[in-house]
Design a protein around this motif. Sequence first.
Motif, mmCIF file in Angstrom:
data_model
loop_
_atom_site.group_PDB
_atom_site.id
_atom_site.type_symbol
_atom_site.label_atom_id
_atom_site.label_comp_id
_atom_site.label_asym_id
_atom_site.label_seq_id
_atom_site.Cartn_x
_atom_site.Cartn_y
_atom_site.Cartn_z
ATOM 1 N N MET A 207 0.844 -1.195 0.000
ATOM 2 C CA MET A 207 0.000 0.000 0.000
ATOM 3 C C MET A 207 0.883 1.250 0.000
ATOM 4 N N THR A 208 0.638 2.151 -0.945
ATOM 5 C CA THR A 208 1.428 3.369 -1.042
ATOM 6 C C THR A 208 0.991 4.386 0.008
ATOM 7 N N ILE A 209 1.965 4.957 0.693
ATOM 8 C CA ILE A 209 1.730 6.030 1.665
ATOM 9 C C ILE A 209 2.311 7.305 1.080
ATOM 10 N N THR A 210 1.568 8.390 1.167
ATOM 11 C CA THR A 210 2.031 9.648 0.588
ATOM 12 C C THR A 210 2.590 10.574 1.667
ATOM 13 N N ALA A 211 3.587 11.361 1.274
ATOM 14 C CA ALA A 211 4.239 12.259 2.227
ATOM 15 C C ALA A 211 4.615 13.568 1.543
ATOM 16 N N LEU A 212 4.694 14.607 2.364
ATOM 17 C CA LEU A 212 5.152 15.924 1.930
ATOM 18 C C LEU A 212 6.330 16.326 2.798
ATOM 19 N N ILE A 213 7.367 16.876 2.175
ATOM 20 C CA ILE A 213 8.531 17.383 2.893
ATOM 21 C C ILE A 213 8.554 18.898 2.746
ATOM 22 N N ALA A 214 8.749 19.605 3.850
ATOM 23 C CA ALA A 214 8.907 21.062 3.818
ATOM 24 C C ALA A 214 10.275 21.394 4.401
ATOM 25 N N GLU A 215 11.147 21.915 3.557
ATOM 26 C CA GLU A 215 12.531 22.218 3.954
ATOM 27 C C GLU A 215 13.061 23.289 3.005
ATOM 28 N N ASP A 216 13.569 24.386 3.566
ATOM 29 C CA ASP A 216 14.009 25.496 2.714
ATOM 30 C C ASP A 216 15.387 25.273 2.097
ATOM 31 N N GLU A 217 16.128 24.278 2.573
ATOM 32 C CA GLU A 217 17.425 23.961 1.978
ATOM 33 C C GLU A 217 17.247 22.764 1.049
ATOM 34 N N ALA B 97 14.794 4.838 0.958
ATOM 35 C CA ALA B 97 15.539 3.619 1.271
ATOM 36 C C ALA B 97 14.939 2.889 2.469
ATOM 37 N N LEU B 98 14.470 3.633 3.446
ATOM 38 C CA LEU B 98 13.921 3.034 4.661
ATOM 39 C C LEU B 98 12.466 2.598 4.510
ATOM 40 N N TRP B 99 11.746 3.236 3.592
ATOM 41 C CA TRP B 99 10.303 2.991 3.463
ATOM 42 C C TRP B 99 9.930 3.013 1.975
ATOM 43 N N PRO B 100 10.180 1.929 1.249
ATOM 44 C CA PRO B 100 9.952 1.904 -0.205
ATOM 45 C C PRO B 100 8.512 2.209 -0.610
ATOM 46 N N GLU B 101 7.560 1.911 0.266
ATOM 47 C CA GLU B 101 6.150 2.149 -0.068
ATOM 48 C C GLU B 101 5.759 3.625 0.056
ATOM 49 N N LEU B 102 6.663 4.442 0.570
ATOM 50 C CA LEU B 102 6.370 5.862 0.779
ATOM 51 C C LEU B 102 6.616 6.646 -0.510
ATOM 52 N N GLU B 103 5.623 7.414 -0.931
ATOM 53 C CA GLU B 103 5.754 8.267 -2.105
ATOM 54 C C GLU B 103 5.751 9.734 -1.667
ATOM 55 N N VAL B 104 6.850 10.432 -1.906
ATOM 56 C CA VAL B 104 6.930 11.855 -1.598
ATOM 57 C C VAL B 104 6.249 12.614 -2.728
ATOM 58 N N VAL B 105 5.103 13.222 -2.436
ATOM 59 C CA VAL B 105 4.300 13.869 -3.472
ATOM 60 C C VAL B 105 4.674 15.333 -3.678
ATOM 61 N N GLY B 106 5.555 15.852 -2.825
ATOM 62 C CA GLY B 106 5.965 17.236 -3.003
ATOM 63 C C GLY B 106 7.018 17.640 -2.004
ATOM 64 N N ILE B 107 7.834 18.617 -2.397
ATOM 65 C CA ILE B 107 8.822 19.220 -1.504
ATOM 66 C C ILE B 107 8.563 20.724 -1.500
ATOM 67 N N ALA B 108 8.195 21.256 -0.357
ATOM 68 C CA ALA B 108 7.853 22.677 -0.233
ATOM 69 C C ALA B 108 9.063 23.447 0.282
ATOM 70 N N PRO B 109 9.365 24.597 -0.320
ATOM 71 C CA PRO B 109 10.541 25.370 0.093
ATOM 72 C C PRO B 109 10.309 26.282 1.288
ATOM 73 N N HIS B 110 9.051 26.436 1.702
ATOM 74 C CA HIS B 110 8.748 27.276 2.861
ATOM 75 C C HIS B 110 7.373 26.893 3.419
ATOM 76 N N GLY B 111 7.047 27.465 4.573
ATOM 77 C CA GLY B 111 5.836 27.063 5.272
ATOM 78 C C GLY B 111 4.553 27.321 4.519
ATOM 79 N N ALA B 112 4.429 28.498 3.896
ATOM 80 C CA ALA B 112 3.209 28.821 3.165
ATOM 81 C C ALA B 112 2.979 27.843 2.016
ATOM 82 N N ALA B 113 4.051 27.484 1.321
ATOM 83 C CA ALA B 113 3.930 26.507 0.238
ATOM 84 C C ALA B 113 3.543 25.142 0.786
ATOM 85 N N ALA B 114 4.048 24.796 1.969
ATOM 86 C CA ALA B 114 3.703 23.512 2.584
ATOM 87 C C ALA B 114 2.207 23.427 2.864
ATOM 88 N N VAL B 115 1.645 24.522 3.361
ATOM 89 C CA VAL B 115 0.201 24.540 3.636
ATOM 90 C C VAL B 115 -0.585 24.341 2.348
#
Length: 265
Positions: free
Chosen positions: A1-11, A24-42
């Motif tokens: 089962m695929t689990i979705t995740a969002l990462i928010a990190e300005d670097e 590598a630790l969680w192959p079933e995890l799909e990162v659906v986005g990387i936000a460069p700041h808090g407003a974008a994360a929301v």
Amino acid sequence: MTITALIAEDEALLAEALRVELGALWPELEVVGIAPHGAAAVEMALQQRPQVCLLDIRMPGMTGLEAAAAITEDWPLDAGNPPLFVFVTAYDQYAVQAFERAAVDYVLKPVQTGRLRATVQRLQAALATRAPAADALAASVETLRALLAATPVAEASQRLRVVQVAHGSAVLMLPVEEIDFFEAADKYVRLTHQGREHLIRMSLRELLPRLDPERFWQIHRGCIVRVDAVERAERDEAGHVTLHLRGRPERLAVSRMYAGLFKGL
């Protein structure tokens, strides 16, 4: 089962390294986005509706805690469970203890593989045993309120006594105890004093720690109200709380994050 995740990190390099390590630790995890700041994360979280959000605490503009609170406040009731939050932080041990008391997971920078593996295992267990959406949302609200409440406030001697407001060629000195509420307005804060509105160039984040927490309550991420100025609070059929002020026409909405302050409702 695929689990979705969002990462928010300005670097960007740190964000990519975290994405690779998680893969590598969680192959079933799909990162659906990387936000460069808090407003974008929301914005991205409300669009993508991930099951997990990994938020850097210190980001430009909105912090990771503020972003998590905004996501929780705006999370649609028909969208299922809100995300599980993990905070990536370089805070000292005092702050880490605050996270632990609030039962929120965290990862210290620089991120270590062993610690991230433990976080993955904790997330997997939490996802497998999550409560129904309404209960999970209420739990997320209480957790984030506990974390936000752990933010240090100024000592009594350092609290704001007057607010200086430019008025033509003069500067008005407005006693804080006479101000009804403060409301975010772009790069300014709008305040009401004796029936008049004024703008000050200060953010709510800067203002809140300098106010007496017993007299001024945050009721929304964009609004702080003086408790004495509130005449009554009303809850509608949908559960939304609205404040009526003494002698003022404004009606102030209370977000779900702070509705618990009005326990009589």
